[in-house]
Write a protein that holds these residues in place. Structure first.
Motif, PDB file in Angstrom:
ATOM      1  N   ILE A  38      79.210  22.215 -33.846  1.00  8.64           N
ATOM      2  CA  ILE A  38      79.956  21.167 -34.562  1.00  8.64           C
ATOM      3  C   ILE A  38      78.978  20.085 -35.003  1.00  8.64           C
ATOM      4  O   ILE A  38      78.212  19.560 -34.187  1.00  8.64           O
ATOM      5  CB  ILE A  38      81.058  20.566 -33.671  1.00  8.64           C
TER       6      ILE A  38
ATOM      7  N   GLU B 144      80.750  14.353 -36.225  1.00  4.45           N
ATOM      8  CA  GLU B 144      80.949  13.612 -34.973  1.00  4.45           C
ATOM      9  C   GLU B 144      82.413  13.311 -34.697  1.00  4.45           C
ATOM     10  O   GLU B 144      82.861  13.340 -33.554  1.00  4.45           O
ATOM     11  CB  GLU B 144      80.137  12.313 -34.989  1.00  4.45           C
TER      12      GLU B 144
ATOM     13  N   ALA C 140      83.939  16.499 -33.404  1.00  2.00           N
ATOM     14  CA  ALA C 140      83.453  16.748 -32.040  1.00  2.00           C
ATOM     15  C   ALA C 140      84.178  15.851 -31.037  1.00  2.00           C
ATOM     16  O   ALA C 140      84.570  16.300 -29.950  1.00  2.00           O
ATOM     17  CB  ALA C 140      81.946  16.522 -31.969  1.00  2.00           C
TER      18      ALA C 140
END
Length: 195
Positions: free
Chosen positions: A165, A168, A171
Motif C-alpha cells: 500500500i 497513506e 493504509a
C-alpha cells in the motif's frame, strides 16, 4: 487454525489480484498481526460458486467451505467493486449463501463485526455501494465497522507494483478497520464469558 479469533474475508472480482481483493487481504493481514487467524474467499473462489438457489439443497465443495467458514467466524471483512451503484453479483452471490445458516444457533453474521471495502471508478459509485453493503450487513444481523473503506480508483492508486500500500490514507484506514473488527470481537467474547 490457532486460538485467536477467526476472521473471514469475502471479496474480489473476476480479475485475480484486483484492488478489491488486495484491500481485503490487507485488512486480514492487519487482523492477523492483532492475533486473528484468517481465511480468504477471493475472486477465483467466488467465480467458481454456482448461482445461489434456495430451492436446491445440494452444495458444491466451494459453497460448503464458505458456509462452514462463516459459521465459525468471529468477524468478517467484505470487499466489492462498485458496479452500477451496488455490490457486484459475484460478491452478493457469496453473501446469499449465508441463508444456509438461517436455522443455526447463530444465524447469518449475528453479532459479528464486519469491515466493508468498496473500490470503484468514481466517488458516487464508491459511496452508494458502501451504503448498499452496510444495508446488506445489517440485514444479516452483522455490525458494520464505523470505518468503511472507499477507494476511488480514478484518483487513488492504492498499491505499488509489489502489492504494498502506497497511499497513506488508505493504509491508515486499513489499520483502523482491522482494529475495529478485533476490538469488537474481543468485546463480544468478554460479554459472552461474563454471562
Amino acid at each position: 487454525m490457532g486460538d485467536g479469533p477467526s476472521i473471514v474475508g469475502i471479496g474480489g472480482t473476476t480479475r485475480p489480484g484486483s484492488s478489491t481483493e488486495m484491500l481485503v487481504r490487507a485488512v486480514l493481514g492487519e487482523c492477523e498481526m492483532l492475533g486473528a487467524h484468517t481465511q480468504m474467499f477471493a475472486g477465483a473462489e467466488l467465480l467458481a460458486l454456482p448461482h445461489y438457489n434456495p430451492g436446491e439443497p445440494q452444495r458444491t465443495d466451494g459453497q460448503r467451505a464458505l458456509v462452514e467458514a462463516a459459521r465459525g467466524a468471529d468477524g468478517f471483512v467484505i470487499g466489492t467493486p462498485g458496479y452500477h451503484g451496488s455490490v457486484s453479483a459475484l460478491v452478493k452471490n457469496a453473501i446469499d449463501l449465508l441463508e444456509d445458516t438461517r436455522t443455526d444457533a447463530r444465524v447469518y453474521m449475528d453479532g459479528c463485526p464486519v469491515g466493508q471495502i468498496v473500490s470503484a471508478a468514481g466517488w458516487q459509485a464508491t459511496g452508494v455501494t458502501l451504503s448498499a453493503l452496510r444495508d446488506i450487513i445489517h440485514s444479516l444481523r452483522g455490525w458494520p465497522t464505523p470505518i468503511g473503506i472507499g477507494v476511488n480508483t480514478i484518483v487513488q492508486r492504492p498499491f505499488d507494483e509489489s502489492g504494498a500500500i502506497i497511499d497513506e490514507s488508505i493504509a491508515g484506514a486499513v489499520k483502523l478497520q482491522a482494529q475495529q473488527v478485533m476490538e469488537h470481537v474481543r468485546g463480544t467474547h468478554m460479554r459472552r464469558a461474563a454471562k
